[in-house]
Motif scaffolding. Structure first.
Motif, PDB file in Angstrom:
ATOM      1  N   THR A  97     -55.505  32.317 111.524  1.00  0.00           N
ATOM      2  CA  THR A  97     -55.988  33.696 111.509  1.00  0.00           C
ATOM      3  C   THR A  97     -55.628  34.376 110.193  1.00  0.00           C
ATOM      4  O   THR A  97     -54.688  33.972 109.502  1.00  0.00           O
ATOM      5  N   ARG A  98     -56.409  35.396 109.879  1.00  0.00           N
ATOM      6  CA  ARG A  98     -56.111  36.266 108.741  1.00  0.00           C
ATOM      7  C   ARG A  98     -56.307  37.705 109.202  1.00  0.00           C
ATOM      8  O   ARG A  98     -57.325  38.044 109.809  1.00  0.00           O
ATOM      9  N   THR A  99     -55.327  38.531 108.914  1.00  0.00           N
ATOM     10  CA  THR A  99     -55.353  39.945 109.312  1.00  0.00           C
ATOM     11  C   THR A  99     -55.113  40.804 108.080  1.00  0.00           C
ATOM     12  O   THR A  99     -54.202  40.522 107.291  1.00  0.00           O
ATOM     13  N   TRP A 100     -55.924  41.817 107.929  1.00  0.00           N
ATOM     14  CA  TRP A 100     -55.775  42.731 106.799  1.00  0.00           C
ATOM     15  C   TRP A 100     -54.340  43.263 106.753  1.00  0.00           C
ATOM     16  O   TRP A 100     -53.791  43.692 107.776  1.00  0.00           O
ATOM     17  N   VAL A 101     -53.712  43.216 105.564  1.00  0.00           N
ATOM     18  CA  VAL A 101     -52.299  43.585 105.451  1.00  0.00           C
ATOM     19  C   VAL A 101     -52.053  45.043 105.806  1.00  0.00           C
ATOM     20  O   VAL A 101     -50.943  45.414 106.187  1.00  0.00           O
ATOM     21  N   HIS A 117     -63.170  39.874  99.462  1.00  0.00           N
ATOM     22  CA  HIS A 117     -63.858  41.096  99.028  1.00  0.00           C
ATOM     23  C   HIS A 117     -62.876  42.194  98.620  1.00  0.00           C
ATOM     24  O   HIS A 117     -62.998  43.349  99.023  1.00  0.00           O
ATOM     25  N   GLY A 118     -61.870  41.793  97.846  1.00  0.00           N
ATOM     26  CA  GLY A 118     -60.934  42.752  97.274  1.00  0.00           C
ATOM     27  C   GLY A 118     -59.816  43.211  98.193  1.00  0.00           C
ATOM     28  O   GLY A 118     -58.988  44.025  97.787  1.00  0.00           O
ATOM     29  N   GLN A 119     -59.764  42.701  99.433  1.00  0.00           N
ATOM     30  CA  GLN A 119     -58.733  43.092 100.383  1.00  0.00           C
ATOM     31  C   GLN A 119     -57.792  41.918 100.642  1.00  0.00           C
ATOM     32  O   GLN A 119     -58.233  40.764 100.718  1.00  0.00           O
ATOM     33  N   GLU A 120     -56.495  42.222 100.803  1.00  0.00           N
ATOM     34  CA  GLU A 120     -55.509  41.178 101.046  1.00  0.00           C
ATOM     35  C   GLU A 120     -55.309  40.958 102.545  1.00  0.00           C
ATOM     36  O   GLU A 120     -55.237  41.915 103.322  1.00  0.00           O
ATOM     37  N   TYR A 121     -55.204  39.688 102.934  1.00  0.00           N
ATOM     38  CA  TYR A 121     -55.070  39.308 104.342  1.00  0.00           C
ATOM     39  C   TYR A 121     -53.863  38.394 104.531  1.00  0.00           C
ATOM     40  O   TYR A 121     -53.639  37.471 103.750  1.00  0.00           O
ATOM     41  N   LEU A 122     -53.108  38.661 105.603  1.00  0.00           N
ATOM     42  CA  LEU A 122     -51.962  37.838 105.984  1.00  0.00           C
ATOM     43  C   LEU A 122     -52.428  36.655 106.822  1.00  0.00           C
ATOM     44  O   LEU A 122     -53.200  36.832 107.774  1.00  0.00           O
ATOM     45  N   HIS A 123     -51.956  35.461 106.500  1.00  0.00           N
ATOM     46  CA  HIS A 123     -52.288  34.252 107.252  1.00  0.00           C
ATOM     47  C   HIS A 123     -51.243  34.022 108.346  1.00  0.00           C
ATOM     48  O   HIS A 123     -50.041  34.088 108.082  1.00  0.00           O
ATOM     49  N   GLU A 124     -51.716  33.726 109.567  1.00  0.00           N
ATOM     50  CA  GLU A 124     -50.833  33.352 110.673  1.00  0.00           C
ATOM     51  C   GLU A 124     -51.549  32.298 111.515  1.00  0.00           C
ATOM     52  O   GLU A 124     -52.773  32.281 111.588  1.00  0.00           O
ATOM     53  N   ASP A 125     -50.777  31.447 112.178  1.00  0.00           N
ATOM     54  CA  ASP A 125     -51.314  30.529 113.169  1.00  0.00           C
ATOM     55  C   ASP A 125     -50.947  31.071 114.548  1.00  0.00           C
ATOM     56  O   ASP A 125     -49.762  31.214 114.866  1.00  0.00           O
ATOM     57  N   LEU A 126     -51.974  31.389 115.344  1.00  0.00           N
ATOM     58  CA  LEU A 126     -51.758  32.044 116.635  1.00  0.00           C
ATOM     59  C   LEU A 126     -52.535  31.333 117.734  1.00  0.00           C
ATOM     60  O   LEU A 126     -53.604  30.763 117.486  1.00  0.00           O
ATOM     61  N   LEU A 157     -63.456  45.266 107.739  1.00  0.00           N
ATOM     62  CA  LEU A 157     -62.420  46.196 108.173  1.00  0.00           C
ATOM     63  C   LEU A 157     -62.986  47.154 109.217  1.00  0.00           C
ATOM     64  O   LEU A 157     -64.140  47.565 109.133  1.00  0.00           O
ATOM     65  N   TYR A 158     -62.164  47.531 110.199  1.00  0.00           N
ATOM     66  CA  TYR A 158     -62.570  48.461 111.260  1.00  0.00           C
ATOM     67  C   TYR A 158     -63.913  48.044 111.882  1.00  0.00           C
ATOM     68  O   TYR A 158     -64.877  48.797 111.903  1.00  0.00           O
TER      69      TYR A 158
END
Length: 198
Positions: A97-101, A117-126, A157-158
């Motif tokens: 998964t990737r979630t916007w920081v 697209h210019g936004q940073e995302y946190l990687h997690e395995d869920l 986003l949103y």
């Protein structure tokens, strides 16, 4: 933006669909997009929730606008996704998964992130349970990918909807569940409206 741009290259051979997330009325009850459609009109993959609402107001000028979905799952949608995904994927499987920081949990400098697209995302395995729990509580992860490459989703986003890539059996199950509002995405109707977050 094209719907397929939300899906990784390794999933592009799968069928695509758009899952519409319900808005919420002033009693916090989910409001399906199809309830805003004029008679005889069906959902299409490129529909815009704001445009639907504007059209609805023409015939219902006193209606109160619902709250936008913003990536939140109602319990019925979450239950349907849970049943379908558990039936088609290994329940012990951890999905990438990737979630916007901007709305991710706090993370250490050693955590893995990437940009889209210019936004940073946190990687997690869920696991599936945690992904859907987050969706009901707050918002679903923006990107989810099955390491076996049979399923993925992506969104902006949103979001008011999810772009889902799925293997044939999973695609069919998502389409056949009456609790979900889904529409197939075909190449000539691949352009999505700009999400609430722009």
């Amino acid at each position: 933006m094209l719907a397929r741009e939300y899906i990784g290259e390794e999933f592009r051979s799968l069928h695509l669909l758009r899952l519409f997330l319900p808005a919420y009325d002033n009693h916090e009850e989910p409001r399906r997009w199809s309830s805003l459609l004029p008679p005889g009109v069906v959902l299409e993959a490129s529909m815009d929730c704001n445009e639907l609402w504007s059209t609805y107001l023409v015939d219902h000028p006193d209606a109160e606008p619902p709250d936008a979905p913003l990536g939140k799952l109602d319990r019925e949608t979450a239950a349907a996704l849970h049943e379908i995904l558990v039936a088609h994927l290994d329940t012990d499987l951890l999905l990438h998964t990737r979630t916007w920081v901007g709305r991710s949990k706090p993370f250490t400098p050693q955590a893995t992130t990437s940009f889209f697209h210019g936004q940073e995302y946190l990687h997690e395995d869920l696991g599936i349970e945690e992904i859907l729990f987050r969706g009901v509580r707050d918002q679903v992860p923006d990107f989810v990918e099955d390491p076996a490459h049979s399923f993925a989703w992506g969104t902006g986003l949103y979001p008011d909807s999810l772009v889902i890539a799925a293997s044939p059996d999973l695609f069919r199950a998502l389409h056949q569940d009456p609790r979900l509002e889904v529409v197939s995405i075909v190449s000539h109707l691949d352009v999505l409206p700009i999400s609430f977050g722009g």
